[in-house]
Design a protein around this motif. Structure first.
Motif, PDB file in Angstrom:
ATOM      1  N   TRP A 310      23.270 -21.905   2.126  1.00  0.00           N
ATOM      2  CA  TRP A 310      22.121 -22.167   3.542  1.00  0.00           C
ATOM      3  C   TRP A 310      21.205 -23.015   3.191  1.00  0.00           C
ATOM      4  O   TRP A 310      20.254 -23.081   2.425  1.00  0.00           O
ATOM      5  N   CYS A 311      21.526 -24.473   4.117  1.00  0.00           N
ATOM      6  CA  CYS A 311      20.838 -25.443   4.221  1.00  0.00           C
ATOM      7  C   CYS A 311      19.851 -25.302   5.250  1.00  0.00           C
ATOM      8  O   CYS A 311      20.482 -25.325   6.342  1.00  0.00           O
ATOM      9  N   THR A 312      18.557 -25.013   5.095  1.00  0.00           N
ATOM     10  CA  THR A 312      17.784 -24.916   6.816  1.00  0.00           C
ATOM     11  C   THR A 312      17.569 -25.909   7.636  1.00  0.00           C
ATOM     12  O   THR A 312      17.453 -26.129   8.668  1.00  0.00           O
ATOM     13  N   PRO A 342      11.675 -20.835  10.932  1.00  0.00           N
ATOM     14  CA  PRO A 342      11.687 -19.761   9.838  1.00  0.00           C
ATOM     15  C   PRO A 342       9.526 -18.696  10.263  1.00  0.00           C
ATOM     16  O   PRO A 342      10.215 -17.952  10.218  1.00  0.00           O
ATOM     17  N   PHE A 350      13.368 -16.349   6.998  1.00  0.00           N
ATOM     18  CA  PHE A 350      13.940 -16.848   6.239  1.00  0.00           C
ATOM     19  C   PHE A 350      14.834 -15.772   5.200  1.00  0.00           C
ATOM     20  O   PHE A 350      15.642 -15.060   4.748  1.00  0.00           O
ATOM     21  N   HIS A 363      18.087 -23.837   0.567  1.00  0.00           N
ATOM     22  CA  HIS A 363      18.076 -24.891   0.251  1.00  0.00           C
ATOM     23  C   HIS A 363      16.963 -25.133   1.712  1.00  0.00           C
ATOM     24  O   HIS A 363      17.470 -24.961   2.498  1.00  0.00           O
ATOM     25  N   THR A 364      15.825 -25.476   1.102  1.00  0.00           N
ATOM     26  CA  THR A 364      14.684 -25.560   2.274  1.00  0.00           C
ATOM     27  C   THR A 364      13.510 -27.067   1.866  1.00  0.00           C
ATOM     28  O   THR A 364      14.021 -27.683   0.969  1.00  0.00           O
ATOM     29  N   ALA A 368       8.497 -25.659   4.364  1.00  0.00           N
ATOM     30  CA  ALA A 368       7.799 -24.776   5.256  1.00  0.00           C
ATOM     31  C   ALA A 368       8.253 -23.516   4.149  1.00  0.00           C
ATOM     32  O   ALA A 368       7.745 -22.104   4.022  1.00  0.00           O
ATOM     33  N   SER A 397      14.714 -27.882  -3.110  1.00  0.00           N
ATOM     34  CA  SER A 397      13.634 -27.857  -2.327  1.00  0.00           C
ATOM     35  C   SER A 397      13.774 -29.805  -1.936  1.00  0.00           C
ATOM     36  O   SER A 397      14.937 -30.778  -2.485  1.00  0.00           O
TER      37      SER A 397
END
Ligand code: WT7
Length: 662
Positions: A310-312, A342, A350, A363-364, A368, A397
């Motif tokens: 999951w990449c936001t 989020p 999340f 991955h964010t 956030a 990150s």
């Protein structure tokens, strides 16, 4: 360009080596394996990249050439090879018997989940590609995509790739004006949009913005607007010109032969801010770009068949291109695509989603993390400790420096001290990760992106292009071309050449535009921020000039100067110093005008560009030759004492006034 202002303040020396129980199966299990890859690249650069290009991608026509430097810095990679990006992202997995694997776990703003398998995504993409063809879109044509985070968004991008059309995605938070600029610059023939987007329980317009963008003029290239109905919000519709997507899709076959394009065929154009002028259209290739999107999924994220990735990031940014649309699909992964924000319905969204989707790689962006850390301090119930995050094994990150405090919070509270954090440094222009830890191998240092990926020849040099010693600040460069680098600035080769390959550095080093240094003991890289007039607000890149031009286009504004100042949550905040075409406003009136200007900038560029502080003055601090002294403004914005020499100022008294203002 000057290096004497880049000073290291880095004092971090903690190293963390989470003992992970999956290192034996990791793509890069230890530092010896990392080093072996770096050596392979150093010893036979072209052979290294050719091997990766053969292993990661399926070629319709195999390449025989690797790197062509004959027209540097207009490099070509794998130029005589042919392939198709959507074939690599979809068909090859279906052909290998993995059609029933879930490609996308889509979660909408209000929490509905839709699962899309690889076979299903392929037929959606084929139908969409057939719609595009039926509207006359051909190889090389530009298609604007102005869609929310959605299955349709990914489908539209893949459909363009399938027929060799060049997509240019515009973030849904950008204004009609920003959209107009991009339509004009690309000469797009089609726009794909939605009626509205749902974000945080609110419906926000998209189609209205498209109408407004077209009304701003110079959009004669656009033949149709395709509209996906998302919210059933009321929109205006020009029969024959605006078309509903759904009924057109229903009529199309789910078969569509991919167009086999040359490796150098442009896959997309993505606009990003530069330090001067209007945003530039960063042009990426098909082969080199897709190679690195795929390879970095394996190296940086150690993607495995059972992972839920999951990449936001939004598909409107490069991170959403590489780590939502292309990388995960080319690697055959299962990924989460999230429509919402989020903090909706609350700041545990999340954590709740990681738990419910059993996400294993998350991955964010640092902004956030900082915001969610803050929320969980104010409200225990949204703290990650209330959720089962045991499925996580790697966390990422991206987008801006992560401060050690935020890193530690993320590491302890989200990753339970089990999960390596990959702090990935890269840029719109680099296509994929450049400097990042290898999760099973690299000892981690909070706030440092550690070491370059194998094959990426980063260095730190002074303004004449000579290497600086470790421990010294300098300019971050890449000494050798690499496959996923940008190929051009759309329609502006001169800007590409002079902006990224400055003669002062010899004309072949890629200049990233960031200051950096390497630690003496570990040789790890520390990114120290932009050396140009680019701001990074919540991981979003903005030029100070862009915000200034938006401000001065307001009828009340005579002059404006914009600088960044540090901010706890957004990393950097925009601070604008404004001279009005009228007497200096005070009190409530000043607040009123500041509000109006803020909204104006929001309309001109997008809400992310709204200045946090606006200060009015009778003038700006200028040298006698009329140059605005931004360094002084930066000090004022930060609330610092001014230690710089002010003797060359035309009007020293202005500093006091600006310090007092607001
Ligand atoms: C600029 C590029 C990375 C893709 C999304 C942003 C800053 C990015 C990091 C990081 C420190 C970072 C740099 C860079 N940046 N990642 N891990 N550590 N700084 O792409 O919008 O093109 O922005 O973002 O200043 O130059 P972008």
């Amino acid at each position: 360009m000057t290096t004497n202002t880049i000073q290291s303040t880095a004092t971090e020396n903690r190293l963390f080596t989470p003992s992970v129980n999956w290192s034996a199966t990791a793509a890069i299990p230890d530092m010896a394996a990392y080093k072996a890859l770096c050596d392979e690249a150093a010893n036979d650069y072209e052979g290294f990249w050719a091997r990766l290009a053969r292993e990661n991608l399926t070629w319709h026509t195999p390449f025989t050439q690797v790197l062509d430097e004959s027209n540097a810095p207009f490099y070509q990679w794998f130029a005589d090879g042919r392939l198709n990006a959507s074939y690599n992202c979809l068909d090859r997995h279906v052909e290998a018997g993995r059609g029933d694997k879930v490609a996308i776990r889509f979660e909408s703003d209000n929490g509905e989940v839709t699962l899309v398998t690889y076979s299903n995504l392929l037929s959606r993409v084929n139908k969409m590609a057939n719609v595009l063809k039926s509207l006359g879109v051909q190889k090389g044509d530009r298609v604007m995509i102005y869609l929310p985070m959605s299955i349709e968004g990914v489908t539209a991008m893949q459909a363009c790739a399938r027929i060799g059309a060049i997509h240019s995605v515009v973030f849904g938070g950008f204004s009609a004006k920003a959209l107009n600029d991009r339509i004009v610059d690309t000469g797009a023939s089609l726009i794909i949009t939605a009626d509205e987007q749902a974000r945080g329980g609110k419906n926000l317009p998209l189609k209205d913005n498209v109408d407004e963008a077209l009304a701003l003029g110079d959009c004669e290239s656009v033949r149709h607007v395709l509209v996906n109905i998302r919210t059933h919000g009321s929109i205006s519709f020009r029969e024959g010109f605006d078309l509903h997507l759904e009924p057109l899709l229903a009529r199309q076959s789910d078969q569509c032969e991919p167009v086999w394009v040359e490796a150098e065929h442009p896959l997309f154009i993505l606009y990003t801010s530069g330090s001067t002028g209007t945003p530039k259209g960063v042009q990426h290739s098909t082969g080199g770009y897709l190679l690195w999107a795929t390879q970095t999924m394996k190296w940086t994220f150690d993607i495995k068949p059972n992972d839920v990735f999951w990449c936001t990031a939004d598909i409107g940014w490069i991170t959403g291109h590489t780590y939502v649309c292309y990388g995960p699909l080319s690697a055959g992964a299962t990924q989460i695509v999230f429509e919402g924000i989020p903090t909706y319905p609350n700041a545990s969204r999340f954590w709740k989603m990681i738990e419910s989707h059993r996400c294993s790689i998350f991955h964010t962006a640092p902004t956030a993390i900082r915001a969610l850390n803050k929320s969980s301090e104010m409200d225990e119930s949204v703290h990650p400790k209330n959720f089962d995050l045991s499925s996580l094994r790697i966390m990422g990150s991206v987008g801006e420096p992560i401060n050690p405090e935020a890193w530690m919070w993320y590491y302890k509270n989200v990753g339970g001290e089990r999960c390596p954090i990959v702090d990935t440094f890269w840029q719109t222009e680099t296509g994929g990760n450049m400097i990042a830890p290898m999760p099973a191998a690299t000892p981690l240092m909070p706030g440092s992106c550690t070491m370059p990926l194998p094959g990426i020849m980063t260095a730190i040099v002074d303004e004449t292009g000579h290497d600086v010693e470790n421990g010294q600040g300098g300019l971050l460069v890449v000494k050798r071309p690499w496959p996923s680098m940008l190929r051009n600035v759309w329609g502006n080769p001169q800007r590409y050449k002079s902006g990224y390959f400055p003669e002062e550095l010899g004309g072949t080093y890629y200049l990233a535009g960031d200051g950096a240094m390497r630690y003496v003991d570990t040789t790890y890289f520390q990114i120290m921020g932009r050396i140009d007039d680019i701001l990074n607000v919540s991981g979003h890149r903005l030029g100070t000039m862009e915000v200034e031009s938006a401000l001065v286009s307001h009828h009340l504004v005579a002059e404006a100067a914009v600088v960044g100042r540090p901010d706890d949550v957004s990393g950097e905040a925009i601070c604008a110093f404004v001279v009005l075409k009228r007497t200096l406003p005070k009190g409530a009136e000043a607040l009123e005008i500041a509000k109006e200007l803020r909204n104006w900038v929001g309309q001109e560029i997008g809400p992310i560009a709204k200045p946090k502080d606006i200060r009015f003055g009778d003038n700006l601090p200028k040298t006698r030759s009329g140059k605005i002294m931004r360094r002084l403004l930066r000090s004022i914005a930060k609330g610092e004492e001014i230690s710089q020499d002010t003797s060359t100022l035309e009007n020293p008294a202005i500093l006091e006034q600006l310090k007092q203002a607001l």
